[in-house]
Design a protein around this motif. Structure first.
Motif, PDB file in Angstrom:
ATOM      1  N   GLY A 101       6.496 -20.119   8.341  1.00 37.15           N
ATOM      2  CA  GLY A 101       7.097 -19.330   7.272  1.00 37.15           C
ATOM      3  C   GLY A 101       6.053 -18.523   6.532  1.00 37.15           C
ATOM      4  N   MET A 102       4.890 -19.156   6.290  1.00 45.12           N
ATOM      5  CA  MET A 102       3.839 -18.441   5.572  1.00 45.12           C
ATOM      6  C   MET A 102       3.325 -17.263   6.385  1.00 45.12           C
ATOM      7  N   VAL A 103       3.148 -17.493   7.679  1.00 45.24           N
ATOM      8  CA  VAL A 103       2.675 -16.398   8.530  1.00 45.24           C
ATOM      9  C   VAL A 103       3.710 -15.282   8.573  1.00 45.24           C
ATOM     10  N   THR A 104       4.953 -15.673   8.796  1.00 48.07           N
ATOM     11  CA  THR A 104       6.005 -14.667   8.865  1.00 48.07           C
ATOM     12  C   THR A 104       6.034 -13.867   7.566  1.00 48.07           C
ATOM     13  N   ALA A 105       5.944 -14.587   6.438  1.00 45.59           N
ATOM     14  CA  ALA A 105       5.955 -13.911   5.150  1.00 45.59           C
ATOM     15  C   ALA A 105       4.764 -12.962   5.034  1.00 45.59           C
ATOM     16  N   ALA A 106       3.594 -13.408   5.512  1.00 46.77           N
ATOM     17  CA  ALA A 106       2.407 -12.549   5.424  1.00 46.77           C
ATOM     18  C   ALA A 106       2.610 -11.268   6.223  1.00 46.77           C
ATOM     19  N   VAL A 107       3.142 -11.411   7.442  1.00 47.96           N
ATOM     20  CA  VAL A 107       3.328 -10.223   8.285  1.00 47.96           C
ATOM     21  C   VAL A 107       4.395  -9.313   7.689  1.00 47.96           C
ATOM     22  N   ILE A 108       5.493  -9.916   7.249  1.00 47.05           N
ATOM     23  CA  ILE A 108       6.570  -9.081   6.715  1.00 47.05           C
ATOM     24  C   ILE A 108       6.122  -8.371   5.442  1.00 47.05           C
ATOM     25  N   SER A 109       5.348  -9.071   4.608  1.00 46.63           N
ATOM     26  CA  SER A 109       4.938  -8.393   3.379  1.00 46.63           C
ATOM     27  C   SER A 109       3.929  -7.289   3.685  1.00 46.63           C
ATOM     28  N   PHE A 110       3.158  -7.467   4.755  1.00 44.73           N
ATOM     29  CA  PHE A 110       2.260  -6.384   5.175  1.00 44.73           C
ATOM     30  C   PHE A 110       3.075  -5.157   5.580  1.00 44.73           C
ATOM     31  N   VAL A 111       4.110  -5.404   6.373  1.00 49.37           N
ATOM     32  CA  VAL A 111       4.953  -4.284   6.810  1.00 49.37           C
ATOM     33  C   VAL A 111       5.653  -3.663   5.603  1.00 49.37           C
ATOM     34  N   TRP A 112       6.098  -4.519   4.692  1.00 50.47           N
ATOM     35  CA  TRP A 112       6.797  -4.039   3.490  1.00 50.47           C
ATOM     36  C   TRP A 112       5.894  -3.116   2.678  1.00 50.47           C
ATOM     37  N   LYS A 113       4.615  -3.486   2.583  1.00 50.43           N
ATOM     38  CA  LYS A 113       3.687  -2.675   1.804  1.00 50.43           C
ATOM     39  C   LYS A 113       3.416  -1.343   2.478  1.00 50.43           C
ATOM     40  N   SER A 114       3.260  -1.365   3.817  1.00 49.66           N
ATOM     41  CA  SER A 114       2.852  -0.117   4.458  1.00 49.66           C
ATOM     42  C   SER A 114       4.048   0.730   4.910  1.00 49.66           C
ATOM     43  N   ARG A 115       5.108   0.086   5.360  1.00 50.39           N
ATOM     44  CA  ARG A 115       6.253   0.874   5.834  1.00 50.39           C
ATOM     45  C   ARG A 115       7.556   0.249   5.336  1.00 50.39           C
ATOM     46  N   PRO A 116       7.830   0.347   4.026  1.00 54.02           N
ATOM     47  CA  PRO A 116       9.003  -0.355   3.486  1.00 54.02           C
ATOM     48  C   PRO A 116      10.316   0.067   4.147  1.00 54.02           C
ATOM     49  N   GLU A 117      10.368   1.275   4.657  1.00 53.05           N
ATOM     50  CA  GLU A 117      11.649   1.734   5.214  1.00 53.05           C
ATOM     51  C   GLU A 117      12.088   0.891   6.413  1.00 53.05           C
ATOM     52  N   LEU A 118      11.108   0.284   7.095  1.00 53.76           N
ATOM     53  CA  LEU A 118      11.449  -0.519   8.270  1.00 53.76           C
ATOM     54  C   LEU A 118      12.250  -1.750   7.882  1.00 53.76           C
ATOM     55  N   LEU A 136      -3.738  -8.740  10.848  1.00 52.47           N
ATOM     56  CA  LEU A 136      -3.900  -8.485  12.276  1.00 52.47           C
ATOM     57  C   LEU A 136      -2.533  -8.291  12.936  1.00 52.47           C
ATOM     58  N   LEU A 137      -1.661  -9.264  12.689  1.00 47.54           N
ATOM     59  CA  LEU A 137      -0.331  -9.181  13.304  1.00 47.54           C
ATOM     60  C   LEU A 137       0.468  -8.038  12.700  1.00 47.54           C
ATOM     61  N   GLY A 138       0.291  -7.815  11.412  1.00 46.47           N
ATOM     62  CA  GLY A 138       0.995  -6.713  10.768  1.00 46.47           C
ATOM     63  C   GLY A 138       0.658  -5.390  11.437  1.00 46.47           C
ATOM     64  N   HIS A 139      -0.651  -5.192  11.664  1.00 43.71           N
ATOM     65  CA  HIS A 139      -1.081  -3.970  12.332  1.00 43.71           C
ATOM     66  C   HIS A 139      -0.508  -3.877  13.735  1.00 43.71           C
ATOM     67  N   LEU A 140      -0.590  -4.994  14.439  1.00 48.00           N
ATOM     68  CA  LEU A 140      -0.083  -5.001  15.811  1.00 48.00           C
ATOM     69  C   LEU A 140       1.400  -4.655  15.800  1.00 48.00           C
ATOM     70  N   LEU A 141       2.104  -5.215  14.821  1.00 42.80           N
ATOM     71  CA  LEU A 141       3.543  -4.972  14.735  1.00 42.80           C
ATOM     72  C   LEU A 141       3.833  -3.499  14.461  1.00 42.80           C
ATOM     73  N   LEU A 142       3.088  -2.908  13.529  1.00 43.74           N
ATOM     74  CA  LEU A 142       3.328  -1.496  13.225  1.00 43.74           C
ATOM     75  C   LEU A 142       3.044  -0.625  14.439  1.00 43.74           C
TER      76      LEU A 142
END
Lengths: 345, 250, 270
Positions: A192-209, C198-204
């Motif tokens: 859950g923590m990893v998923t949250a980390a990745v999703i929040s990264f995406v949210w910060k850089s590309r919220p529209e996704l 790392l994974l965030g970048h890979l995902l994007l």
């Protein structure tokens, strides 16, 4: 926590497969009807991403062990539940085929445990409720964490139930639950923590996704009642068919019969395939099923008295088994030699 | 043969995030021409190419492919006419085998299966990759991937070939083979590239793009002699036109 | 990091095996898929104390391995890698089920150990048969077979796409993991935060790639439907293959040949 073929009975495997297959068909239809055909390549590479991501790990602080990304929640957030379920199913299929991680029959169980619960229960009823219509960074974080943990708990419980009803393992229900749930709580927190980390990264850089699936658009909006009804119907039908087909092996099946008909009396209809099978069995008196009768329920174990298996039978079994094993190896070897010489000609 | 014309008039494009990629681009390419589009990274080459097959559409400016102005209605016809070869072959080869990949386009044109087979064979033998037919794309070398990418486009029998960096990531020999292959094509060609030596071999005409604008449009030889123009557009003379590093002679 | 490489090479190796041209490879994938399914169902339909009757089932993978010229040791090692879960669940049987079911002179075996052995044999058989199936059929053909046998096309296409891009993405992921490990020291930089980036970048990057693929598909007339021009040919050979093996499995399900053979031998000796 992938189920293996060796741990489930045909009835349980078949029933859960039917449910999973029904879901796959339903989700395929949903995805095909979606006007946005961008989803098709996106699902493909997202599945490959989950696969590739599982190969990268990270160190869990203080333990020295490593964790990796769980797939279904991230897929749900990105693709919506239908496409996420299909993608998860495809990831598990590749794992089953190439790494023998969960067999072909158990694949139905694995798709159900790791796909249905996160995509159709945890995502709509936990993640979306917490993230809400106007998601914020914190809401997304908490929602992802909670949904990942609970989704995995449900999946683990699914494993317990499927194993139990199959009756192959001797583990009593209570012990098994006490073993599985805490382990998967730990795994769930990490995932859950990893998923949250990745999703929040995406949210910060590309919220529209992320907004796309969070908004109450067609892709995120479905009736659970419909899904559950279809699921139940599929289970009842296959339960019925399988009970008819596999009644030569009653232990795993009792549950299915019991649940589909509501009584245990239907267990031995005096006609059709069942009676034919009993006749065959009657003629072959040394059938193993009758020597080693298994207990009805795994939690109240009462094995048949050992006396019915005389040591003579067991020795014969061993000797014969060894003989056939040698024979199998020999057949394989002989064929190999033959095809080898032929290819040299 | 007016249907091989590519005409771009006053094309402007701004990405949703506010980046202005193209400002007022105009040019006209006629049948059989081979045109290079050159310019520094981020000059707008790729954005321009994405307009030529209607992936990006802007309200500003007109694009005509053959007899059709590019609109939503003519999109299907335009995409059949304009064959696009992408920079990364892994993006273009998405099917399980080379055959499936080359057949993907013809099948979408609803051709009968036998016709599809013929087209696949023809396209693959044109690029010299018939022997790769049953291979999966991930088992191809860089050069083979590129050839197959081109075959996937040829199988649609396009009139115009649009290529994004066709020689990138190729070893010298594969690059040379590719150039020889492209020379044999009679299609109208539009090639976006940094490989100016290839431009000298393939394109009689060059369009220089800088910051979303056409800096120059003319015969390749003239443009590459214009030191000032090249420097301003962050380009350099092709290596062949530079002095010999050993003796200093040009 | 080495795990990535291994997994990649592993996929590649299985893929190479499936590209061979032997009798086993030439049989229509539908026949092999169906036969493998029947095999698995028959194997796991045995009671939990069954051992001897399971042995004849080794003939099927043995025959396929030799016809397909597959490496036995390699497949066996692959099974060993995934066996721990089955061991973890199965190991409780000997602990809980202590009833003595079998005596051999001074040795006695409890029901738990017998059922544990049975689980292990079943696991080897089922996992082995799946690996054999993929090694002599290939993933793409299995997907085509699934589609022809009624699986939704969207799902079959999803499987094909996934498999196609696994190779690309594993490569990409391993490059990123390499870059990370070359610059992380004393375990620093391998934590969850960097992992998230790392994974965030890979995902994007993956999402961008999906966009480019979609574009490439559109350029070649994609309209939401993937069409594949592939004719599978199932003839009399496939029918015989499926029926003969299925008959063998079902016969072995009802007649415990090893027991009969063993009885004949032990009785004639005594």
């Amino acid at each position: 926590m992938h189920m293996a073929d060796a741990l489930i009975s045909p009835a349980v495997g078949g029933t859960v497969w039917a449910a999973s297959a029904g879901l796959i068909a339903y989700c395929s239809k949903k995805v095909r009807d979606d006007v946005d055909d961008r989803i098709i390549p996106l699902m493909g590479v997202a599945g490959a991403f989950i696969f590739a991501a599982q190969m990268i790990n990270f160190t869990i602080p203080g333990t020295g062990s490593s964790g990796h990304l769980g797939g279904a929640m991230i897929l749900s957030v990105l693709l919506g539940p239908y496409a996420a379920f299909l993608t998860m199913a495809s990831v598990l299929t590749v794992q089953a085929l190439f790494f023998a991680d969960g067999g072909l029959l158990a694949l139905g169980c694995n798709i159900f445990n790791l796909g249905f619960f996160p995509c159709f229960i945890a995502y709509p009823f936990i993640y979306k409720k917490i993230a809400g219509e106007k998601p914020s960074q914190n809401r997304i974080l908490i929602g992802t964490l909670a949904a990942s943990i609970l989704g995995l708990q449900m999946g683990a419980f699914g494993v317990v139930l499927e194993t139990l009803f199959s009756g192959i393992s001797e583990l009593p229900f209570g012990t098994f639950v006490l073993m599985m749930q805490p382990i998967h709580l730990a795994i769930g927190i990490v995932e859950g923590m990893v998923t949250a980390a990745v999703i929040s990264f995406v949210w910060k850089s590309r919220p529209e996704l992320i907004q796309k699936t969070t908004s109450p658009a067609p892709s995120g909006n479905f009736s659970l009642k419909y899904v559950l009804t279809a699921l139940l119907a599929a289970a009842v039908i296959t339960g019925g068919i399988l009970s008819w087909f596999a009644s030569s092996h009653p232990d795993g099946l009792e549950w299915a019969v019991f649940h589909t008909t509501g009584s245990e009396e239907l267990e031995t209809p005096g006609h059709g395939v069942y009676s034919l099978l009993t006749k065959i069995q009657g003629k072959t008196a040394f059938l193993p099923d009758y020597n080693f009768k298994t207990s009805k329920n795994s939690d109240i174990k009462k094995p048949e008295p050992a006396s019915i298996i005389d040591s003579g039978t067991s020795v014969s079994g061993l000797v014969g088994g060894a003989l056939v094993l040698v024979l199998a190896a020999f057949i394989g070897f002989a064929l190999k030699k033959r095809s080898g010489t032929r290819s040299h000609l | 043969m007016s249907h091989h014309i590519v005409e771009v008039k006053n094309l402007k494009f701004t990405y949703p995030d506010g980046t202005c990629a193209l400002q007022d681009i105009s040019f006209r390419i006629t049948h059989g021409e081979s045109v290079a589009v050159v310019g520094e990274n981020g000059a707008g080459k790729s954005t321009l190419l994405l307009h030529l097959n209607g992936y990006l559409m802007s309200g500003n400016g007109i694009i005509r492919i053959g007899d059709y102005p590019l609109t939503k209605e003519t999109l299907k016809e335009v995409r059949r006419t304009v064959g696009m070869v992408f920079q990364d072959p892994d993006d273009q080869l998405f099917m399980p085998t080379v055959y499936d990949d080359v057949a993907f386009g013809p099948l979408n044109l609803s051709l009968p299966p036998e016709e599809v087979d013929t087209r696949v064979d023809n396209a693959l033998s044109t690029v010299g990759a018939l022997h790769l037919k049953s291979r999966p794309p991930y088992r191809l070398s860089g050069g083979e991937k590129r050839s197959v990418s081109i075959a996937t486009v040829l199988a649609m029998s396009p009139d115009i070939l649009v290529m994004d960096e066709p020689t990138s990531n190729l070893d010298p020999r594969a690059r040379r083979k590719l150039i020889e292959l492209l020379k044999t094509f009679k299609h109208t060609k539009i090639i976006a590239t940094h490989d100016l030596d290839m431009v000298m071999d393939l394109c009689e005409r060059t369009i220089v793009i800088h910051k979303g604008q056409v800096m120059a449009d003319g015969p390749t030889a003239e443009i590459f002699m214009n030191q000032e123009l090249l420097a301003e557009s962050h380009l350099e003379k092709p290596l062949r036109m530079q002095g010999c590093p050993v003796c200093g002679k040009t | 990091m080495s795990r990535i490489k291994t997994a990649f090479l592993d996929l590649g190796h299985m893929d190479t095996l499936s590209g061979r041209d032997t009798f086993a490879h030439r049989i229509d994938p539908r026949a092999k898929l169906l036969t493998t399914l029947i095999f698995i169902i028959t194997v796991i339909s045995f009671g939990k104390y069954e051992i001897s009757a399971l042995i004849p089932f080794f003939i099927f993978p043995a025959v396929m391995i030799s016809l397909g010229e597959l490496p036995v040791y390699y497949l066996f090692r692959k099974i060993l890698i995934v066996i721990p879960f089955a061991v973890m669940i199965g190991i409780f049987n000997p602990l809980i089920d202590r009833e003595i079911l079998m005596r051999l002179g001074p040795f006695s075996l409890s029901g738990g150990w017998i059922s544990f052995c049975s689980i292990m044999i079943k696991f080897t058989l089922t996992a082995g048969s799946v690996l054999v199936l993929i090694a002599c059929t290939g993933f793409n053909s299995v997907c085509m077979a699934l589609e022809k046998m009624g699986a939704p096309r969207v799902f079959a296409v999803q499987l094909l796409f996934l498999y196609r891009y696994i190779f690309v993405l594993i490569d990409e992921a391993s490059r990123m993991a390499n870059a990370r490990s070359l610059r992380s020291f004393d375990g620093k930089g391998k934590g969850i935060k960097v992992f998230g980036y790392l994974l965030g970048h890979l995902l994007l990057r993956t999402i961008d790639r999906a966009q480019r693929i979609h574009l490439a598909m559109l350029c070649r007339g994609f309209d939401g439907e993937i069409r594949v021009n592939r004719r599978l040919e199932a003839g009399i050979r496939e029918v015989i293959f499926t029926i003969a093996w299925s008959a063998f499995f079902i016969a072995m399900r009802f007649y415990n040949i090893p027991l009969i053979a063993g009885k004949l031998i032990t009785e004639s000796i005594l």
